[in-house]
Every structure is written in C-alpha cells, then in structure tokens.
Design a protein around this motif. Structure first.
Motif, PDB file in Angstrom:
ATOM      1  N   ASP A  60       0.826  -1.221   0.000  1.00  0.00           N
ATOM      2  CA  ASP A  60       0.000   0.000   0.000  1.00  0.00           C
ATOM      3  C   ASP A  60       0.853   1.262   0.000  1.00  0.00           C
ATOM      4  OD1 ASP A  60      -2.720  -1.301   2.075  1.00  0.00           O
ATOM      5  OD2 ASP A  60      -2.324  -1.443  -0.079  1.00  0.00           O
ATOM      6  N   PHE A  61       2.002   1.199   0.660  1.00  0.00           N
ATOM      7  CA  PHE A  61       2.784   2.421   0.824  1.00  0.00           C
ATOM      8  C   PHE A  61       3.521   2.832  -0.458  1.00  0.00           C
ATOM      9  CE2 PHE A  61       6.534  -0.158   1.173  1.00  0.00           C
ATOM     10  CZ  PHE A  61       6.199  -1.236   1.988  1.00  0.00           C
ATOM     11  N   VAL A  62       3.469   2.017  -1.509  1.00  0.00           N
ATOM     12  CA  VAL A  62       4.094   2.415  -2.771  1.00  0.00           C
ATOM     13  C   VAL A  62       3.116   2.434  -3.937  1.00  0.00           C
ATOM     14  CG1 VAL A  62       6.332   1.536  -2.030  1.00  0.00           C
ATOM     15  CG2 VAL A  62       4.856   0.093  -3.470  1.00  0.00           C
ATOM     16  N   LYS A  63       1.877   2.051  -3.702  1.00  0.00           N
ATOM     17  CA  LYS A  63       0.897   2.017  -4.793  1.00  0.00           C
ATOM     18  C   LYS A  63       0.778   3.381  -5.458  1.00  0.00           C
ATOM     19  CE  LYS A  63      -2.160  -1.797  -3.539  1.00  0.00           C
ATOM     20  NZ  LYS A  63      -3.480  -2.182  -3.002  1.00  0.00           N
ATOM     21  N   GLY A  64       0.809   3.353  -6.760  1.00  0.00           N
ATOM     22  CA  GLY A  64       0.691   4.587  -7.520  1.00  0.00           C
ATOM     23  C   GLY A  64       2.010   5.317  -7.717  1.00  0.00           C
ATOM     24  N   ARG A  65       3.052   4.871  -7.024  1.00  0.00           N
ATOM     25  CA  ARG A  65       4.361   5.529  -7.147  1.00  0.00           C
ATOM     26  C   ARG A  65       5.411   4.606  -7.770  1.00  0.00           C
ATOM     27  NH1 ARG A  65       7.146   7.097  -2.652  1.00  0.00           N
ATOM     28  NH2 ARG A  65       6.291   5.422  -1.348  1.00  0.00           N
ATOM     29  N   PHE A  66       5.355   3.319  -7.464  1.00  0.00           N
ATOM     30  CA  PHE A  66       6.350   2.361  -7.931  1.00  0.00           C
ATOM     31  C   PHE A  66       5.732   1.432  -8.967  1.00  0.00           C
ATOM     32  CE2 PHE A  66       9.202   2.145  -3.852  1.00  0.00           C
ATOM     33  CZ  PHE A  66       9.279   3.522  -3.848  1.00  0.00           C
ATOM     34  N   THR A  67       6.565   0.986  -9.909  1.00  0.00           N
ATOM     35  CA  THR A  67       6.125   0.040 -10.928  1.00  0.00           C
ATOM     36  C   THR A  67       7.174  -1.049 -11.091  1.00  0.00           C
ATOM     37  OG1 THR A  67       4.948   1.794 -12.120  1.00  0.00           O
ATOM     38  CG2 THR A  67       5.399  -0.256 -13.311  1.00  0.00           C
ATOM     39  N   ILE A  68       6.751  -2.290 -10.996  1.00  0.00           N
ATOM     40  CA  ILE A  68       7.654  -3.418 -11.211  1.00  0.00           C
ATOM     41  C   ILE A  68       7.428  -3.960 -12.615  1.00  0.00           C
ATOM     42  CG2 ILE A  68       6.032  -5.088 -10.211  1.00  0.00           C
ATOM     43  CD1 ILE A  68       8.481  -6.603  -9.079  1.00  0.00           C
ATOM     44  N   SER A  69       8.514  -4.341 -13.261  1.00  0.00           N
ATOM     45  CA  SER A  69       8.383  -4.875 -14.616  1.00  0.00           C
ATOM     46  C   SER A  69       9.538  -5.837 -14.893  1.00  0.00           C
ATOM     47  CB  SER A  69       8.365  -3.746 -15.647  1.00  0.00           C
ATOM     48  OG  SER A  69       9.593  -3.023 -15.610  1.00  0.00           O
ATOM     49  N   ARG A  70       9.428  -6.518 -16.026  1.00  0.00           N
ATOM     50  CA  ARG A  70      10.435  -7.527 -16.383  1.00  0.00           C
ATOM     51  C   ARG A  70      10.759  -7.359 -17.861  1.00  0.00           C
ATOM     52  NH1 ARG A  70       8.869 -12.624 -13.711  1.00  0.00           N
ATOM     53  NH2 ARG A  70       6.866 -12.146 -14.679  1.00  0.00           N
ATOM     54  N   ASP A  71      11.999  -7.577 -18.240  1.00  0.00           N
ATOM     55  CA  ASP A  71      12.334  -7.428 -19.656  1.00  0.00           C
ATOM     56  C   ASP A  71      11.909  -8.662 -20.441  1.00  0.00           C
ATOM     57  OD1 ASP A  71      15.779  -8.455 -20.249  1.00  0.00           O
ATOM     58  OD2 ASP A  71      14.296  -9.290 -18.871  1.00  0.00           O
ATOM     59  N   ALA A  72      11.925  -8.537 -21.743  1.00  0.00           N
ATOM     60  CA  ALA A  72      11.400  -9.593 -22.615  1.00  0.00           C
ATOM     61  C   ALA A  72      12.204 -10.884 -22.508  1.00  0.00           C
ATOM     62  CB  ALA A  72      11.395  -9.107 -24.061  1.00  0.00           C
TER      63      ALA A  72
END
Length: 118
Positions: A60-72
């Motif tokens: 909850d404390f990072v929702k809307g601020r942080f984004t996790i992703s992975r490369d192809a």
C-alpha cells in the motif's frame, strides 16, 4: 546463479530512481520475482511482486508511485520508483523463487541502497 541489484543512489524528495535486478543466467527471472526493502532498524518488507504470468502487486505504501516490470528475455526485473519520500530510504533487495537449479529455492540479490533526502 546470482542476482545483481543496481540503480540505487541519493535522490531528493519527489525524485525518481529505477532499480534493476539482473540474473547471471538468461531467463532466470521468468518465475515470480519481487522487490523488498529494509530500512535501518526495521524488518525487511515486500515492496512489489511480479507473478510469472505478469500480474503485479504492490504494498500500500508504494501504490501509484512504484512500478515493477520484467524485460522480454526474463533476465532483468526493474523497479521504477517515482515521487520518492524520505521514508523510502532503505536497502532494496530483489528476490526470485525458481526451480531452475533443480529444486524450488529463493534467490536474493545483494541489495542496493536508496537514500532520499528531505
């Protein structure tokens, strides 16, 4: 297999950083991966997770601020961090849970320090 976390540094309040977690073997991060953090004097806590099929979840404390992703190639997992606050100061660790070395095991990166100045 090793995970190498990088991208930490010193940033001002409101700034942005992108952390990277790269596996020593290509494709190793195809399974669930996550970012954790540990602030001084506090327990390690999960920040964001990414399922093998792509679903992301956030504390909850990072929702809307942080984004996790992975490369192809599924070799690197990222954590894009925006609107950083002093409370985000911590050592950030990446982790994956993988069977690729013969049994399901947790693998942790060495950590990268993020410092947010007020």
């Amino acid at each position: 297999v090793q995970l190498q976390a990088s991208g930490g540094g010193l940033v001002q309040t409101g700034g942005s950083l992108t952390l990277s977690c790269t596996a020593s073997e290509s494709g190793f991060l195809q399974y669930a991966a996550a970012w954790y953090r540990q602030a001084p004097g506090k327990e390690r806590e999960m920040v964001a997770s990414l399922a093998s099929f792509g679903k992301a979840a956030y504390a909850d404390f990072v929702k809307g601020r942080f984004t996790i992703s992975r490369d192809a190639t599924k070799t690197t997992v990222y954590l894009q961090m925006n609107s950083l606050q002093p409370d985000d100061t911590a050592v950030y660790y990446c982790k994956t849970h993988s069977p690729l070395t013969g049994a399901w095991s947790d693998y942790w990166g060495q950590g990268t320090l993020v410092t947010v100045s007020s």
